[in-house]
Design a protein around this motif. Structure first.
Motif, PDB file in Angstrom:
ATOM      1  N   ALA A   1      -1.970  -6.443  -6.374  1.00  0.00           N
ATOM      2  CA  ALA A   1      -2.891  -5.548  -5.665  1.00  0.00           C
ATOM      3  C   ALA A   1      -3.917  -5.035  -6.666  1.00  0.00           C
ATOM      4  CB  ALA A   1      -2.137  -4.392  -5.032  1.00  0.00           C
TER       5      ALA A   1
ATOM      6  N   TYR B   1      -9.748   3.208  -8.452  1.00  0.00           N
ATOM      7  CA  TYR B   1      -9.273   4.585  -8.299  1.00  0.00           C
ATOM      8  C   TYR B   1     -10.181   5.566  -9.037  1.00  0.00           C
ATOM      9  CZ  TYR B   1      -7.722   4.632 -13.160  1.00  0.00           C
ATOM     10  OH  TYR B   1      -7.710   4.608 -14.533  1.00  0.00           O
TER      11      TYR B   1
ATOM     12  N   TRP C   1      -9.301  -0.534  -1.157  1.00  0.00           N
ATOM     13  CA  TRP C   1      -8.240  -1.510  -1.361  1.00  0.00           C
ATOM     14  C   TRP C   1      -8.895  -2.840  -1.649  1.00  0.00           C
ATOM     15  CZ3 TRP C   1      -3.505   0.145  -2.150  1.00  0.00           C
ATOM     16  CH2 TRP C   1      -3.128   1.380  -1.607  1.00  0.00           C
TER      17      TRP C   1
ATOM     18  N   LYS D   1       0.834  -1.202   0.000  1.00  0.00           N
ATOM     19  CA  LYS D   1       0.000   0.000   0.000  1.00  0.00           C
ATOM     20  C   LYS D   1       0.871   1.256   0.000  1.00  0.00           C
ATOM     21  CE  LYS D   1      -4.042  -1.969   2.313  1.00  0.00           C
ATOM     22  NZ  LYS D   1      -4.881  -1.956   3.529  1.00  0.00           N
TER      23      LYS D   1
ATOM     24  N   VAL E   1      -7.181   6.548  -4.330  1.00  0.00           N
ATOM     25  CA  VAL E   1      -7.616   5.185  -4.041  1.00  0.00           C
ATOM     26  C   VAL E   1      -9.054   5.246  -3.542  1.00  0.00           C
ATOM     27  CG1 VAL E   1      -7.272   3.190  -2.535  1.00  0.00           C
ATOM     28  CG2 VAL E   1      -5.291   4.397  -3.478  1.00  0.00           C
TER      29      VAL E   1
ATOM     30  N   VAL F   1      -6.680  -2.203  -7.165  1.00  0.00           N
ATOM     31  CA  VAL F   1      -6.943  -0.908  -6.534  1.00  0.00           C
ATOM     32  C   VAL F   1      -7.890  -0.059  -7.385  1.00  0.00           C
ATOM     33  CG1 VAL F   1      -5.882   1.161  -5.558  1.00  0.00           C
ATOM     34  CG2 VAL F   1      -4.610  -0.998  -5.537  1.00  0.00           C
TER      35      VAL F   1
END
Length: 147
Positions: free
Chosen positions: A107, A111, A95, A28, A92, A109
């Motif tokens: 990951a 957005y 998560w 992160k 972001v 993410v």
């Protein structure tokens, strides 16, 4: 005695959980550092988030079908450097899953992206990261854009 055996059994499991949390926090952090470096137009910080041979890909749905464009990281950094601090603001939304196996991780993410304070698009960043030494770096960033 039973408590001691239970403690000895659970200790390794707790250590694994703590390592995963630490890895997730590091992942992160590098993603947030990337977005911060874009916003502050910091080429040194931005370059430090990626491996030397990192790949940036953009998936776009067009009338003729889906295309995936590849942009060299050097070109991406150069494009960011043409902006003024604060022009680019990637945020972001949440998560998604972060999966880790030894030195590699992914990951997901979601957005939103703002240019000069105005919303331009949203999408998902799909990161593939690799742990080099003690830190994660982005090897692949594939993202899509929706209005």
């Amino acid at each position: 005695m039973k408590k001691l055996l239970l403690f000895l059994f659970l200790c390794p499991l707790l250590a694994i959980g703590q390592q995963k949390t630490s890895d997730e926090d590091q992942i992160k952090a590098v993603i947030l550092k990337t977005f911060s470096a874009m916003k502050s137009v910091d080429s040194v910080a931005l370059k430090s988030c990626f491996t030397e041979k990192a790949v940036l890909q953009i998936s776009q749905i067009r009338p003729e079908g889906n295309i995936v464009r590849e942009v060299p990281i050097a070109n991406f950094v150069k494009n960011v450097m043409t902006r003024k601090a604060g022009d680019m603001d990637e945020r972001v939304l949440s998560w998604g899953p972060i999966l880790v196996d030894h030195e590699i991780a992914t990951a997901w993410v979601p957005y939103e992206f703002y240019l000069n304070g105005k919303f331009t698009h949203k999408g998902v960043d799909a990161f593939i990261l690799v742990k080099i030494g003690e830190e994660y770096k982005i090897q692949t960033l594939l993202y899509n854009m929706q209005k």
